[in-house]
Motif scaffolding. Sequence first.
Motif, PDB file in Angstrom:
ATOM      1  N   LYS A   9       0.871  -1.041   0.086  1.00 24.97           N
ATOM      2  CA  LYS A   9      -0.033   0.095  -0.126  1.00 24.97           C
ATOM      3  C   LYS A   9       0.867   1.287  -0.016  1.00 24.97           C
ATOM      4  O   LYS A   9       1.718   1.410   1.043  1.00 24.97           O
ATOM      5  CB  LYS A   9      -0.890  -0.033   1.035  1.00 24.97           C
ATOM      6  CG  LYS A   9      -1.795   1.146   1.264  1.00 24.97           C
ATOM      7  CD  LYS A   9      -2.743   1.252   2.520  1.00 24.97           C
ATOM      8  CE  LYS A   9      -3.409   2.451   2.521  1.00 24.97           C
ATOM      9  NZ  LYS A   9      -4.592   2.503   3.583  1.00 24.97           N
ATOM     10  N   TYR A  27      -2.025  -1.295  -6.389  1.00 22.32           N
ATOM     11  CA  TYR A  27      -2.729  -1.367  -5.105  1.00 22.32           C
ATOM     12  C   TYR A  27      -4.055  -0.940  -5.372  1.00 22.32           C
ATOM     13  O   TYR A  27      -5.170  -1.499  -5.112  1.00 22.32           O
ATOM     14  CB  TYR A  27      -1.995  -0.702  -4.146  1.00 22.32           C
ATOM     15  CG  TYR A  27      -2.854  -0.717  -2.379  1.00 22.32           C
ATOM     16  CD1 TYR A  27      -2.710  -1.992  -1.887  1.00 22.32           C
ATOM     17  CD2 TYR A  27      -3.919   0.163  -2.309  1.00 22.32           C
ATOM     18  CE1 TYR A  27      -3.356  -2.122  -0.768  1.00 22.32           C
ATOM     19  CE2 TYR A  27      -4.361  -0.069  -1.174  1.00 22.32           C
ATOM     20  CZ  TYR A  27      -4.246  -1.171  -0.138  1.00 22.32           C
ATOM     21  OH  TYR A  27      -4.993  -1.261   0.861  1.00 22.32           O
ATOM     22  N   PHE A  28      -4.163   0.399  -5.755  1.00 27.77           N
ATOM     23  CA  PHE A  28      -5.412   1.117  -5.751  1.00 27.77           C
ATOM     24  C   PHE A  28      -6.484   0.368  -7.156  1.00 27.77           C
ATOM     25  O   PHE A  28      -7.594   0.269  -7.040  1.00 27.77           O
ATOM     26  CB  PHE A  28      -5.466   2.543  -5.804  1.00 27.77           C
ATOM     27  CG  PHE A  28      -5.058   3.052  -4.531  1.00 27.77           C
ATOM     28  CD1 PHE A  28      -5.668   3.098  -3.380  1.00 27.77           C
ATOM     29  CD2 PHE A  28      -3.709   3.507  -4.670  1.00 27.77           C
ATOM     30  CE1 PHE A  28      -5.310   3.631  -2.206  1.00 27.77           C
ATOM     31  CE2 PHE A  28      -3.271   4.296  -3.200  1.00 27.77           C
ATOM     32  CZ  PHE A  28      -4.050   4.166  -2.323  1.00 27.77           C
ATOM     33  N   TYR A  30      -6.212  -2.618  -7.903  1.00 25.68           N
ATOM     34  CA  TYR A  30      -6.979  -3.942  -7.379  1.00 25.68           C
ATOM     35  C   TYR A  30      -7.933  -3.687  -6.509  1.00 25.68           C
ATOM     36  O   TYR A  30      -9.028  -4.384  -6.222  1.00 25.68           O
ATOM     37  CB  TYR A  30      -5.643  -4.940  -6.902  1.00 25.68           C
ATOM     38  CG  TYR A  30      -5.143  -5.979  -8.066  1.00 25.68           C
ATOM     39  CD1 TYR A  30      -5.666  -6.982  -8.396  1.00 25.68           C
ATOM     40  CD2 TYR A  30      -4.188  -5.447  -8.492  1.00 25.68           C
ATOM     41  CE1 TYR A  30      -5.369  -7.922  -9.272  1.00 25.68           C
ATOM     42  CE2 TYR A  30      -3.567  -6.304  -9.665  1.00 25.68           C
ATOM     43  CZ  TYR A  30      -4.259  -7.572  -9.877  1.00 25.68           C
ATOM     44  OH  TYR A  30      -3.546  -8.468 -10.883  1.00 25.68           O
ATOM     45  N   LEU A  31      -7.654  -2.851  -5.553  1.00 21.92           N
ATOM     46  CA  LEU A  31      -8.906  -2.469  -4.657  1.00 21.92           C
ATOM     47  C   LEU A  31     -10.002  -2.108  -5.104  1.00 21.92           C
ATOM     48  O   LEU A  31     -11.148  -2.554  -4.781  1.00 21.92           O
ATOM     49  CB  LEU A  31      -8.253  -1.362  -3.540  1.00 21.92           C
ATOM     50  CG  LEU A  31      -9.123  -0.964  -2.503  1.00 21.92           C
ATOM     51  CD1 LEU A  31      -9.549  -1.968  -1.378  1.00 21.92           C
ATOM     52  CD2 LEU A  31      -8.561   0.291  -1.817  1.00 21.92           C
ATOM     53  N   ILE A  34     -11.687  -5.088  -6.427  1.00 20.99           N
ATOM     54  CA  ILE A  34     -12.347  -6.144  -5.603  1.00 20.99           C
ATOM     55  C   ILE A  34     -13.559  -5.460  -5.160  1.00 20.99           C
ATOM     56  O   ILE A  34     -14.607  -5.966  -4.855  1.00 20.99           O
ATOM     57  CB  ILE A  34     -11.277  -6.289  -4.207  1.00 20.99           C
ATOM     58  CG1 ILE A  34     -10.152  -6.906  -4.644  1.00 20.99           C
ATOM     59  CG2 ILE A  34     -12.024  -6.678  -3.051  1.00 20.99           C
ATOM     60  CD1 ILE A  34      -8.898  -6.905  -3.654  1.00 20.99           C
ATOM     61  N   GLU A  35     -13.366  -4.029  -4.846  1.00 16.51           N
ATOM     62  CA  GLU A  35     -14.846  -3.216  -4.599  1.00 16.51           C
ATOM     63  C   GLU A  35     -15.820  -3.512  -5.402  1.00 16.51           C
ATOM     64  O   GLU A  35     -17.076  -3.690  -4.948  1.00 16.51           O
ATOM     65  CB  GLU A  35     -14.562  -1.896  -4.184  1.00 16.51           C
ATOM     66  CG  GLU A  35     -13.563  -1.669  -2.915  1.00 16.51           C
ATOM     67  CD  GLU A  35     -13.177  -0.169  -2.974  1.00 16.51           C
ATOM     68  OE1 GLU A  35     -13.154   0.659  -3.834  1.00 16.51           O
ATOM     69  OE2 GLU A  35     -12.993   0.339  -1.899  1.00 16.51           O
ATOM     70  N   PHE A  62      -5.382  -5.896   1.594  1.00  6.98           N
ATOM     71  CA  PHE A  62      -6.585  -4.793   1.133  1.00  6.98           C
ATOM     72  C   PHE A  62      -7.597  -5.079   2.040  1.00  6.98           C
ATOM     73  O   PHE A  62      -8.569  -3.897   1.942  1.00  6.98           O
ATOM     74  CB  PHE A  62      -7.015  -5.603  -0.196  1.00  6.98           C
ATOM     75  CG  PHE A  62      -6.203  -5.519  -1.156  1.00  6.98           C
ATOM     76  CD1 PHE A  62      -6.041  -4.609  -2.066  1.00  6.98           C
ATOM     77  CD2 PHE A  62      -5.279  -6.849  -1.532  1.00  6.98           C
ATOM     78  CE1 PHE A  62      -4.855  -4.266  -3.142  1.00  6.98           C
ATOM     79  CE2 PHE A  62      -4.332  -6.669  -2.566  1.00  6.98           C
ATOM     80  CZ  PHE A  62      -4.222  -5.479  -3.428  1.00  6.98           C
ATOM     81  N   ASP A  65      -9.094  -1.868   3.921  1.00  8.68           N
ATOM     82  CA  ASP A  65      -9.249  -0.416   3.158  1.00  8.68           C
ATOM     83  C   ASP A  65     -10.610  -0.751   2.497  1.00  8.68           C
ATOM     84  O   ASP A  65     -11.175   0.035   1.530  1.00  8.68           O
ATOM     85  CB  ASP A  65      -8.357  -0.160   2.072  1.00  8.68           C
ATOM     86  CG  ASP A  65      -7.379   0.460   2.448  1.00  8.68           C
ATOM     87  OD1 ASP A  65      -7.348   1.357   3.524  1.00  8.68           O
ATOM     88  OD2 ASP A  65      -6.217   0.538   2.149  1.00  8.68           O
ATOM     89  N   LEU A  66     -11.044  -1.828   2.657  1.00  9.07           N
ATOM     90  CA  LEU A  66     -12.563  -2.246   2.163  1.00  9.07           C
ATOM     91  C   LEU A  66     -13.713  -1.500   2.687  1.00  9.07           C
ATOM     92  O   LEU A  66     -13.602  -1.203   3.766  1.00  9.07           O
ATOM     93  CB  LEU A  66     -12.878  -3.750   2.079  1.00  9.07           C
ATOM     94  CG  LEU A  66     -11.816  -4.412   1.086  1.00  9.07           C
ATOM     95  CD1 LEU A  66     -12.161  -6.291   1.204  1.00  9.07           C
ATOM     96  CD2 LEU A  66     -12.155  -4.111  -0.309  1.00  9.07           C
TER      97      LEU A  66
END
Length: 93
Positions: A9, A27-28, A30-31, A34-35, A62, A65-66
């Motif tokens: 991150k 990172y962002f 993939y985040l 995922i979201e 991760f 940060d979800l």
Amino acid sequence: KLPLVPIAKPRRVVGRDTVECIQGGLYFGYLGMIEKVLGLTLREMKEPKARVLATGGLAGLFAADLPRGTTVVPDLTLEGIRIAFDIIRGAYD
């Protein structure tokens, strides 16, 4: 000729050098993926308050940060295999 970078991150979304930019994208990106998949899945299931489990090697990275409470279970697959083994073993005893 881009460098290999550790998945981590970053301190900010927009990096100030090549490594920070790559890490921010990884990172962002993939985040966000995922979201999006999580949101579509919950909507399709019609279970907006379903319990969410994160598993796998990078789950802990991760999960914090979800946007919803996520339980990290790093060894979920191995736990499932153990449970299946115990059930199968019991069937043959």
